[in-house]
Scaffold this motif. Structure first.
Motif, PDB file in Angstrom:
ATOM      1  N   LEU A   1       0.824  -1.203   0.000  1.00  0.00           N
ATOM      2  CA  LEU A   1       0.000   0.000   0.000  1.00  0.00           C
ATOM      3  C   LEU A   1       0.862   1.259   0.000  1.00  0.00           C
ATOM      4  N   VAL A   2       0.278   2.348  -0.463  1.00  0.00           N
ATOM      5  CA  VAL A   2       0.964   3.628  -0.377  1.00  0.00           C
ATOM      6  C   VAL A   2       1.061   4.021   1.093  1.00  0.00           C
ATOM      7  N   SER A   3       2.061   4.806   1.404  1.00  0.00           N
ATOM      8  CA  SER A   3       2.300   5.197   2.793  1.00  0.00           C
ATOM      9  C   SER A   3       1.070   5.868   3.404  1.00  0.00           C
ATOM     10  N   GLY A   4       0.698   5.422   4.588  1.00  0.00           N
ATOM     11  CA  GLY A   4      -0.413   6.036   5.306  1.00  0.00           C
ATOM     12  C   GLY A   4      -1.772   5.449   4.971  1.00  0.00           C
ATOM     13  N   CYS A   5      -1.839   4.553   4.001  1.00  0.00           N
ATOM     14  CA  CYS A   5      -3.127   3.966   3.604  1.00  0.00           C
ATOM     15  C   CYS A   5      -3.465   2.827   4.556  1.00  0.00           C
ATOM     16  N   ASP A   6      -4.725   2.735   4.949  1.00  0.00           N
ATOM     17  CA  ASP A   6      -5.152   1.665   5.861  1.00  0.00           C
ATOM     18  C   ASP A   6      -6.179   0.754   5.190  1.00  0.00           C
ATOM     19  N   LEU A   7      -6.032   0.538   3.893  1.00  0.00           N
ATOM     20  CA  LEU A   7      -6.949  -0.313   3.142  1.00  0.00           C
ATOM     21  C   LEU A   7      -6.994  -1.720   3.743  1.00  0.00           C
ATOM     22  N   ALA A   8      -8.193  -2.254   3.944  1.00  0.00           N
ATOM     23  CA  ALA A   8      -8.362  -3.586   4.526  1.00  0.00           C
ATOM     24  C   ALA A   8      -8.487  -4.639   3.425  1.00  0.00           C
ATOM     25  N   ALA A   9      -8.097  -5.857   3.762  1.00  0.00           N
ATOM     26  CA  ALA A   9      -8.163  -6.949   2.793  1.00  0.00           C
ATOM     27  C   ALA A   9      -9.593  -7.180   2.309  1.00  0.00           C
ATOM     28  N   ASP A  10     -10.566  -7.089   3.205  1.00  0.00           N
ATOM     29  CA  ASP A  10     -11.960  -7.303   2.822  1.00  0.00           C
ATOM     30  C   ASP A  10     -12.429  -6.277   1.790  1.00  0.00           C
ATOM     31  N   ALA A  11     -11.907  -5.049   1.889  1.00  0.00           N
ATOM     32  CA  ALA A  11     -12.286  -4.011   0.925  1.00  0.00           C
ATOM     33  C   ALA A  11     -11.772  -4.346  -0.469  1.00  0.00           C
ATOM     34  N   VAL A  12     -10.601  -4.960  -0.548  1.00  0.00           N
ATOM     35  CA  VAL A  12     -10.052  -5.380  -1.841  1.00  0.00           C
ATOM     36  C   VAL A  12     -10.940  -6.450  -2.464  1.00  0.00           C
ATOM     37  N   ILE A  13     -11.341  -7.420  -1.641  1.00  0.00           N
ATOM     38  CA  ILE A  13     -12.201  -8.501  -2.138  1.00  0.00           C
ATOM     39  C   ILE A  13     -13.551  -7.946  -2.592  1.00  0.00           C
ATOM     40  N   ASP A  14     -14.127  -7.025  -1.825  1.00  0.00           N
ATOM     41  CA  ASP A  14     -15.411  -6.425  -2.192  1.00  0.00           C
ATOM     42  C   ASP A  14     -15.306  -5.683  -3.519  1.00  0.00           C
ATOM     43  N   TYR A  15     -14.213  -4.950  -3.715  1.00  0.00           N
ATOM     44  CA  TYR A  15     -14.030  -4.215  -4.968  1.00  0.00           C
ATOM     45  C   TYR A  15     -13.949  -5.185  -6.150  1.00  0.00           C
ATOM     46  N   CYS A  16     -13.202  -6.268  -5.975  1.00  0.00           N
ATOM     47  CA  CYS A  16     -13.067  -7.260  -7.046  1.00  0.00           C
ATOM     48  C   CYS A  16     -14.405  -7.901  -7.376  1.00  0.00           C
ATOM     49  N   ARG A  17     -15.202  -8.136  -6.352  1.00  0.00           N
ATOM     50  CA  ARG A  17     -16.508  -8.756  -6.573  1.00  0.00           C
ATOM     51  C   ARG A  17     -17.414  -7.869  -7.428  1.00  0.00           C
ATOM     52  N   GLU A  18     -17.176  -6.567  -7.359  1.00  0.00           N
ATOM     53  CA  GLU A  18     -17.982  -5.634  -8.147  1.00  0.00           C
ATOM     54  C   GLU A  18     -17.530  -5.550  -9.594  1.00  0.00           C
ATOM     55  N   HIS A  19     -16.315  -6.040  -9.894  1.00  0.00           N
ATOM     56  CA  HIS A  19     -15.747  -5.837 -11.226  1.00  0.00           C
ATOM     57  C   HIS A  19     -15.319  -7.115 -11.932  1.00  0.00           C
ATOM     58  N   LEU A  20     -15.447  -8.266 -11.272  1.00  0.00           N
ATOM     59  CA  LEU A  20     -14.986  -9.518 -11.862  1.00  0.00           C
ATOM     60  C   LEU A  20     -16.026 -10.616 -11.678  1.00  0.00           C
ATOM     61  N   GLY A  21     -15.965 -11.629 -12.560  1.00  0.00           N
ATOM     62  CA  GLY A  21     -16.768 -12.821 -12.358  1.00  0.00           C
ATOM     63  C   GLY A  21     -16.418 -13.468 -11.040  1.00  0.00           C
ATOM     64  N   GLY A  22     -17.384 -14.140 -10.422  1.00  0.00           N
ATOM     65  CA  GLY A  22     -17.217 -14.655  -9.069  1.00  0.00           C
ATOM     66  C   GLY A  22     -16.023 -15.563  -8.891  1.00  0.00           C
ATOM     67  N   TYR A  23     -15.738 -16.407  -9.883  1.00  0.00           N
ATOM     68  CA  TYR A  23     -14.641 -17.359  -9.717  1.00  0.00           C
ATOM     69  C   TYR A  23     -13.272 -16.711  -9.863  1.00  0.00           C
ATOM     70  N   LYS A  24     -13.237 -15.431 -10.251  1.00  0.00           N
ATOM     71  CA  LYS A  24     -11.967 -14.709 -10.382  1.00  0.00           C
ATOM     72  C   LYS A  24     -11.661 -13.830  -9.165  1.00  0.00           C
ATOM     73  N   VAL A  25     -12.604 -13.735  -8.245  1.00  0.00           N
ATOM     74  CA  VAL A  25     -12.407 -12.893  -7.064  1.00  0.00           C
ATOM     75  C   VAL A  25     -11.414 -13.580  -6.122  1.00  0.00           C
ATOM     76  N   PRO A  26     -10.387 -12.845  -5.638  1.00  0.00           N
ATOM     77  CA  PRO A  26      -9.418 -13.467  -4.716  1.00  0.00           C
ATOM     78  C   PRO A  26     -10.085 -14.061  -3.489  1.00  0.00           C
ATOM     79  N   LYS A  27      -9.628 -15.240  -3.112  1.00  0.00           N
ATOM     80  CA  LYS A  27     -10.088 -15.865  -1.871  1.00  0.00           C
ATOM     81  C   LYS A  27      -9.322 -15.304  -0.671  1.00  0.00           C
ATOM     82  N   ARG A  28      -8.141 -14.734  -0.953  1.00  0.00           N
ATOM     83  CA  ARG A  28      -7.289 -14.249   0.131  1.00  0.00           C
ATOM     84  C   ARG A  28      -6.507 -13.043  -0.354  1.00  0.00           C
TER      85      ARG A  28
END
Length: 526
Positions: free
Chosen positions: A467-494
């Motif tokens: 992450l860029v310095s000072g960013c507190d992005l959570a892993a769950d937020a990354v998965i949620d973003y992917c779910r909005e833009h990718l087919g379900g089987y392409k969304v990261p499990k981790r």
């Protein structure tokens, strides 16, 4: 038609309607058709497509769960000389739009419920018709399937030739864009011949149930069962309790699965009792799509006995390039310490297989290199993509990108992939597609997507990010973003967040180092 004869796909289907006229051909939870009844509907459907102005080579998209309607469309496209483009309902509309723009379809067949939910913005404006499948209400602008079939006539037409295009198979692209693999009627015929040769006991009395999408691996078994005059049953989705019920009931004899499904089915069978070496009347469990862990293969054999049959292939070079027979599902180890049931089996009768170095020169048995194959199962290249074709196809050979070796007993072992493709739940995914999405998330500095070992999925898509310095992005937020833009089987499990991704000497992210950590202690890397 014998198991050693190569019959082009369209010709094979046309012959079954007469050869097995009175036998049951297809069944789902709504209807059952004999081969003669199926043939009549298929010919009318092909006629209806011609009535829209379609000619040989025009592309037809199918996007729907397994069903008798799906089977009718697939056969009508084959005998009519049109080109099948079968897509997964789990794809995101943005991905569908990319594929549809590339395929340039003339007609789209889509499940009515799915179409109502996903909409039709992804469908190119030049399509001549949208046909809604299934019992749900027909969305605006679409025609009900039965009504469309009724516009055609039960008439014979010239069948396509062996070198005519039968399908374009879309796979994830290494550049992040989908890539279409061309498949001819002879390529499909070679697949049918090869599988039948590996499954000599399969005949007209057999019944197969398809719970994996027939747009992918299970479709190859669907063709072989049809060529033998057997009955194909279609389930809209895999549900382990339902599949276990069917298997134990004695209704089915052929059960094609991908390893993820095998894992879930074994868990269900374990809940029901100890293995006895036989489940109902199941005599063949063909599987493909990704590697199966040796312990799972042993457990599967404990339940199903001598029924497990692995088939190895690729979109570019159809299965079976190699096959692991039921008798070879044993723990005998080679000189590298790998059990035989961890292999892909032996190269099959009608294909050539070579292990080659980076200059495409053959290597001796026992040495590791890229797996190359040649034969009638090898497709002519990629759809509208000459550079990719030149890279993967040369002098009749297909260079698969899989890395492996042939051991002292003649068994092919797949150790890794030359490129970074992930196989998760039997589906092929290229990391670049996911990296392109993750990199758009505010706060993400770097990302590398890899496959990590997973007992259920074979490989679990894993995103390693900094992450860029000072960013507190959570892993769950990354998965949620992917779910909005990718087919379900392409969304990261981790998602793994680290301070800095390792780099090589050129400054590129060192995926080898990351992969080594994820796969530490594992014998195989796929």
């Amino acid at each position: 038609m014998t198991s050693t004869e190569l019959v082009p796909l369209g010709q094979m289907y046309a012959s079954t309607f007469e050869n097995f006229a009175d036998r049951p051909a297809v069944r789902d939870d709504r209807e059952e058709l004999t081969y003669a009844e199926l043939g009549g509907r298929v010919r009318r459907l092909a006629s209806a497509l011609r009535g829209l102005g379609l000619t040989k080579g025009d592309r037809v998209i199918i996007i729907s769960p397994n069903s008798v309607e799906w089977a009718q469309i697939e056969r009508a496209v084959a005998i009519g000389g049109f080109v099948r483009v079968a897509l997964l309902t789990r794809l995101h509309p943005a991905e569908l739009a990319q594929i549809a723009a590339d395929a340039d379809p003339a007609v789209v067949f889509a499940d009515a419920d799915w179409l109502k939910t996903k909409g039709r913005d992804w469908i190119p404006p030049q399509v001549r018709g949208v046909v809604a499948m299934g019992p749900a209400a027909v969305p605006d602008g679409a025609t009900r399937f039965d009504e469309f079939v009724a516009t055609g006539r039960d008439e014979e037409a010239q069948l396509p030739e062996g070198e005519d295009l039968a399908a374009v198979l879309y796979t994830s692209g290494s550049t992040g864009l989908p890539k279409g693999v061309k498949l001819t009627h002879n390529n499909a015929g070679a697949r049918i011949r090869g599988i039948r040769n590996e499954l000599p006991s399969l005949g007209a009395e057999d019944v197969a149930v398809h719970t994996a999408p027939i747009s992918h691996f299970s479709g190859g078994i669907n063709e072989v069962v049809a060529a033998a005059g057997g009955l194909n049953m279609y389930e809209a989705a895999f549900k382990a309790p339902k599949v276990a019920d069917l298997a134990e009931s004695g209704q089915i004899t052929v059960l094609p699965l991908v390893p993820t499904m095998i894992t879930m089915l074994l868990e269900e069978l374990e809940r029901r009792g100890a293995p006895t070496g036989q489940v109902g009347n199941v005599k063949i469990v063909p599987y493909a799509g990704s590697a199966i862990q040796p312990d799972r293969a042993e457990k599967a054999r404990a339940y199903f006995g001598d029924a497990m049959q692995q088939l190895y292939g690729a979109s570019e070079a159809q299965m079976p390039i190699a096959a692991l027979s039921p008798k070879d599902h044993v723990t005998v180890k080679n000189n590298r310490g790998l059990p035989r049931l961890a292999s892909a089996g032996k190269p099959t009768t009608f294909v050539e297989v070579a292990i080659v170095d980076e200059n495409h020169q053959p290597l001796p048995h026992g040495e590791t290199g890229e797996i190359a194959t040649r034969g009638a199962h090898v497709g002519p290249g990629y759809w509208r993509n000459d550079p990719a074709t030149a890279e993967a196809f040369r002098d009749g050979w297909c260079y698969t990108g899989d890395v492996g070796y042939i051991d002292e007993f003649g068994y092919l072992f797949i150790l890794d992939r030359r490129k970074d493709m992930i196989i998760t739940g039997g589906f092929n995914v290229y990391p670049r597609e996911i990296e392109n999405v993750v990199s758009r998330i505010p706060g993400v500095r770097e990302v590398a997507v890899l496959g990590a070992p997973d007992e259920k999925w074979g490989e679990a898509i894993t995103a390693v990010i900094s992450l860029v310095s000072g960013c507190d992005l959570a892993a769950d937020a990354v998965i949620d973003y992917c779910r909005e833009h990718l087919g379900g089987y392409k969304v990261p499990k981790r998602v793994i967040i680290i301070d800095e991704l390792p780099k090589g000497g050129t400054g590129k992210i060192n995926k080898v180092e990351l992969r080594d950590k994820l796969w530490a202690g594992r014998e195989r890397r796929v």
